[in-house]
Design a protein around this motif. Structure first.
Motif, PDB file in Angstrom:
ATOM      1  N   VAL A 149       0.824  -1.209   0.000  1.00 22.30           N
ATOM      2  CA  VAL A 149       0.000   0.000   0.000  1.00 22.30           C
ATOM      3  C   VAL A 149       0.860   1.261   0.000  1.00 22.30           C
ATOM      4  CG1 VAL A 149      -1.678   1.330   1.337  1.00 22.30           C
ATOM      5  CG2 VAL A 149      -1.975  -1.124   1.069  1.00 22.30           C
ATOM      6  N   ILE A 150       1.929   1.296   0.800  1.00 26.13           N
ATOM      7  CA  ILE A 150       2.758   2.506   0.806  1.00 26.13           C
ATOM      8  C   ILE A 150       3.493   2.651  -0.525  1.00 26.13           C
ATOM      9  CG2 ILE A 150       4.859   1.497   1.833  1.00 26.13           C
ATOM     10  CD1 ILE A 150       5.129   4.123   3.429  1.00 26.13           C
ATOM     11  N   SER A 151       3.815   1.529  -1.172  1.00 23.24           N
ATOM     12  CA  SER A 151       4.412   1.601  -2.510  1.00 23.24           C
ATOM     13  C   SER A 151       3.427   2.211  -3.501  1.00 23.24           C
ATOM     14  CB  SER A 151       4.835   0.198  -2.975  1.00 23.24           C
ATOM     15  OG  SER A 151       5.815  -0.344  -2.126  1.00 23.24           O
ATOM     16  N   ALA A 152       2.155   1.800  -3.390  1.00 23.95           N
ATOM     17  CA  ALA A 152       1.115   2.376  -4.251  1.00 23.95           C
ATOM     18  C   ALA A 152       0.965   3.867  -3.985  1.00 23.95           C
ATOM     19  CB  ALA A 152      -0.211   1.655  -4.012  1.00 23.95           C
ATOM     20  N   MET A 153       1.120   4.270  -2.734  1.00 25.29           N
ATOM     21  CA  MET A 153       1.013   5.691  -2.398  1.00 25.29           C
ATOM     22  C   MET A 153       2.119   6.500  -3.063  1.00 25.29           C
ATOM     23  SD  MET A 153       2.057   8.356  -0.152  1.00 25.29           S
ATOM     24  CE  MET A 153       2.735   7.714   1.383  1.00 25.29           C
ATOM     25  N   VAL A 154       3.343   5.952  -3.073  1.00 21.19           N
ATOM     26  CA  VAL A 154       4.463   6.639  -3.724  1.00 21.19           C
ATOM     27  C   VAL A 154       4.202   6.774  -5.223  1.00 21.19           C
ATOM     28  CG1 VAL A 154       6.921   6.518  -4.269  1.00 21.19           C
ATOM     29  CG2 VAL A 154       6.129   5.917  -1.974  1.00 21.19           C
ATOM     30  N   VAL A 155       3.764   5.700  -5.861  1.00 25.75           N
ATOM     31  CA  VAL A 155       3.474   5.740  -7.302  1.00 25.75           C
ATOM     32  C   VAL A 155       2.351   6.729  -7.596  1.00 25.75           C
ATOM     33  CG1 VAL A 155       2.696   4.402  -9.292  1.00 25.75           C
ATOM     34  CG2 VAL A 155       4.294   3.384  -7.653  1.00 25.75           C
ATOM     35  N   ALA A 156       1.320   6.745  -6.754  1.00 34.46           N
ATOM     36  CA  ALA A 156       0.213   7.688  -6.943  1.00 34.46           C
ATOM     37  C   ALA A 156       0.691   9.128  -6.805  1.00 34.46           C
ATOM     38  CB  ALA A 156      -0.897   7.398  -5.930  1.00 34.46           C
ATOM     39  N   GLY A 161       2.027  14.328  -9.828  1.00 35.34           N
ATOM     40  CA  GLY A 161       2.942  15.267 -10.461  1.00 35.34           C
ATOM     41  C   GLY A 161       3.269  16.517  -9.687  1.00 35.34           C
ATOM     42  N   VAL A 162       2.834  16.633  -8.433  1.00 36.32           N
ATOM     43  CA  VAL A 162       3.180  17.802  -7.609  1.00 36.32           C
ATOM     44  C   VAL A 162       4.387  17.426  -6.762  1.00 36.32           C
ATOM     45  CG1 VAL A 162       2.403  19.333  -5.749  1.00 36.32           C
ATOM     46  CG2 VAL A 162       0.826  18.668  -7.575  1.00 36.32           C
ATOM     47  N   TRP A 163       5.437  18.238  -6.843  1.00 40.74           N
ATOM     48  CA  TRP A 163       6.704  17.844  -6.233  1.00 40.74           C
ATOM     49  C   TRP A 163       6.632  17.770  -4.721  1.00 40.74           C
ATOM     50  CZ3 TRP A 163       9.764  15.287  -9.123  1.00 40.74           C
ATOM     51  CH2 TRP A 163       9.767  15.527 -10.502  1.00 40.74           C
ATOM     52  N   TRP A 164       5.803  18.613  -4.093  1.00 44.25           N
ATOM     53  CA  TRP A 164       5.634  18.505  -2.646  1.00 44.25           C
ATOM     54  C   TRP A 164       5.110  17.118  -2.281  1.00 44.25           C
ATOM     55  CZ3 TRP A 164       7.917  21.165   0.830  1.00 44.25           C
ATOM     56  CH2 TRP A 164       8.131  22.547   0.699  1.00 44.25           C
ATOM     57  N   GLY A 165       4.138  16.643  -3.044  1.00 45.24           N
ATOM     58  CA  GLY A 165       3.552  15.343  -2.780  1.00 45.24           C
ATOM     59  C   GLY A 165       4.528  14.207  -3.041  1.00 45.24           C
ATOM     60  N   ILE A 166       5.284  14.335  -4.132  1.00 49.06           N
ATOM     61  CA  ILE A 166       6.279  13.305  -4.450  1.00 49.06           C
ATOM     62  C   ILE A 166       7.310  13.220  -3.329  1.00 49.06           C
ATOM     63  CG2 ILE A 166       8.174  12.721  -6.015  1.00 49.06           C
ATOM     64  CD1 ILE A 166       6.449  13.947  -8.291  1.00 49.06           C
ATOM     65  N   ALA A 167       7.802  14.384  -2.899  1.00 53.07           N
ATOM     66  CA  ALA A 167       8.784  14.397  -1.817  1.00 53.07           C
ATOM     67  C   ALA A 167       8.198  13.832  -0.531  1.00 53.07           C
ATOM     68  CB  ALA A 167       9.291  15.825  -1.593  1.00 53.07           C
ATOM     69  N   GLY A 168       6.967  14.244  -0.197  1.00 53.59           N
ATOM     70  CA  GLY A 168       6.331  13.756   1.015  1.00 53.59           C
ATOM     71  C   GLY A 168       6.146  12.255   1.013  1.00 53.59           C
ATOM     72  N   ALA A 169       5.664  11.717  -0.104  1.00 49.74           N
ATOM     73  CA  ALA A 169       5.439  10.269  -0.199  1.00 49.74           C
ATOM     74  C   ALA A 169       6.757   9.504  -0.138  1.00 49.74           C
ATOM     75  CB  ALA A 169       4.691   9.950  -1.492  1.00 49.74           C
ATOM     76  N   ALA A 170       7.772  10.001  -0.852  1.00 56.47           N
ATOM     77  CA  ALA A 170       9.062   9.313  -0.869  1.00 56.47           C
ATOM     78  C   ALA A 170       9.713   9.310   0.511  1.00 56.47           C
ATOM     79  CB  ALA A 170       9.981   9.983  -1.888  1.00 56.47           C
ATOM     80  N   GLY A 205       5.210  17.645   3.649  1.00 62.90           N
ATOM     81  CA  GLY A 205       5.165  17.549   2.193  1.00 62.90           C
ATOM     82  C   GLY A 205       3.781  17.205   1.678  1.00 62.90           C
ATOM     83  N   LEU A 206       3.132  16.245   2.334  1.00 56.06           N
ATOM     84  CA  LEU A 206       1.788  15.842   1.910  1.00 56.06           C
ATOM     85  C   LEU A 206       0.799  16.987   2.076  1.00 56.06           C
ATOM     86  CD1 LEU A 206       1.675  12.234   3.425  1.00 56.06           C
ATOM     87  CD2 LEU A 206       1.860  12.851   1.000  1.00 56.06           C
ATOM     88  N   ALA A 207       0.880  17.685   3.206  1.00 50.69           N
ATOM     89  CA  ALA A 207      -0.030  18.817   3.427  1.00 50.69           C
ATOM     90  C   ALA A 207       0.200  19.929   2.417  1.00 50.69           C
ATOM     91  CB  ALA A 207       0.129  19.344   4.848  1.00 50.69           C
ATOM     92  N   PHE A 208       1.475  20.220   2.129  1.00 54.94           N
ATOM     93  CA  PHE A 208       1.792  21.291   1.177  1.00 54.94           C
ATOM     94  C   PHE A 208       1.377  20.936  -0.242  1.00 54.94           C
ATOM     95  CE2 PHE A 208       5.538  23.205   3.796  1.00 54.94           C
ATOM     96  CZ  PHE A 208       4.625  23.603   4.764  1.00 54.94           C
ATOM     97  N   SER A 209       1.293  19.640  -0.549  1.00 51.05           N
ATOM     98  CA  SER A 209       0.915  19.240  -1.906  1.00 51.05           C
ATOM     99  C   SER A 209      -0.535  19.621  -2.217  1.00 51.05           C
ATOM    100  CB  SER A 209       1.108  17.735  -2.087  1.00 51.05           C
ATOM    101  OG  SER A 209       0.144  16.990  -1.360  1.00 51.05           O
TER     102      SER A 209
END
Length: 212
Positions: A149-156, A161-170, A205-209
């Motif tokens: 599930v966390i792998s799916a979250m990173v891919v999602a 495509g928002v870098w804040w979200g990508i950074a937060g998930a990673a 990161g997730l909040a800022f996305s």
């Protein structure tokens, strides 16, 4: 960012710093106060921002709420690891939904996310799962599901495509990897501090996305 969101964000920073200090100084009372407070304040940030997608914000508020439940479960003296794991698993499902709700996924970035996750699983994930199934076989299935599930979250997040979200998930993936290595593979120095620093950066990161 609204003024309220900036205020809550500003309040979260000193509580996060205090939490990191509590892990190095082994001050349990400070941890009990600061750990859920940081997550609650970042949840407040998510509620206070002017989001690009209200449906995404709703999903993220649900996700952050389950992170708060997981925080409380994992910091209590009782062994509530499975409860905490389940809460974070539901939280990640909510984040996956949130990242996908706006639509128009970036397929190229999604493929990058798949590659990143695949490499991480090959390098570290397999070792973690092997240690879990060997030393704590009763946790093998829950941990495997969580990794999926966390792998799916990173891919999602990459597909969004928002870098804040990508950074937060990673960074969230990195934080949970550190936690799993420390718990199941080999304890290491300053693990609790590293886990909390990456965890808090992930939540920011997730909040800022939401407005990125």
């Amino acid at each position: 960012m609204t003024e309220t969101a900036w205020l809550l964000c500003g309040l979260a920073v000193p509580f996060a710093l205090a939490n990191w200090w509590s892990r190095t100084a082994h001050r349990q009372v400070v941890e009990w106060i600061t750990k859920p407070t940081v997550t609650a304040l970042i949840l407040g940030v998510a509620l206070a921002v002017d989001p690009t997608s209200t449906s995404m914000r709703t999903a993220f508020v649900i996700g952050l709420s389950f992170c708060l439940i997981g925080d409380i479960a994992l910091m209590l003296p009782a062994d509530l690891f499975v409860v905490g794991l389940g809460a974070f698993l539901i939280g990640h499902i909510a984040f996956v939904v949130g990242f996908l709700l706006p639509g128009h996924p970036n397929v190229a970035l999604a493929n990058v996310g798949i590659l990143v996750v695949a490499v991480a699983i090959l390098i570290v994930g397999r070792r973690i799962l092997r240690s879990v199934f060997t030393g704590s076989p009763q946790l093998g299935l829950p941990v495997s599901m969580y990794l999926l599930v966390i792998s799916a979250m990173v891919v999602a997040a990459f597909s969004h495509g928002v870098w804040w979200g990508i950074a937060g998930a990673a960074v969230f993936f990195a934080s949970d990897t550190l936690l799993a290595v420390n718990r199941f593979v080999q304890p290491f120095a300053r693990a609790e501090v590293a886990i909390m620093i990456t965890y808090h950066l992930a939540l920011f990161g997730l909040a800022f996305s939401l407005f990125g």
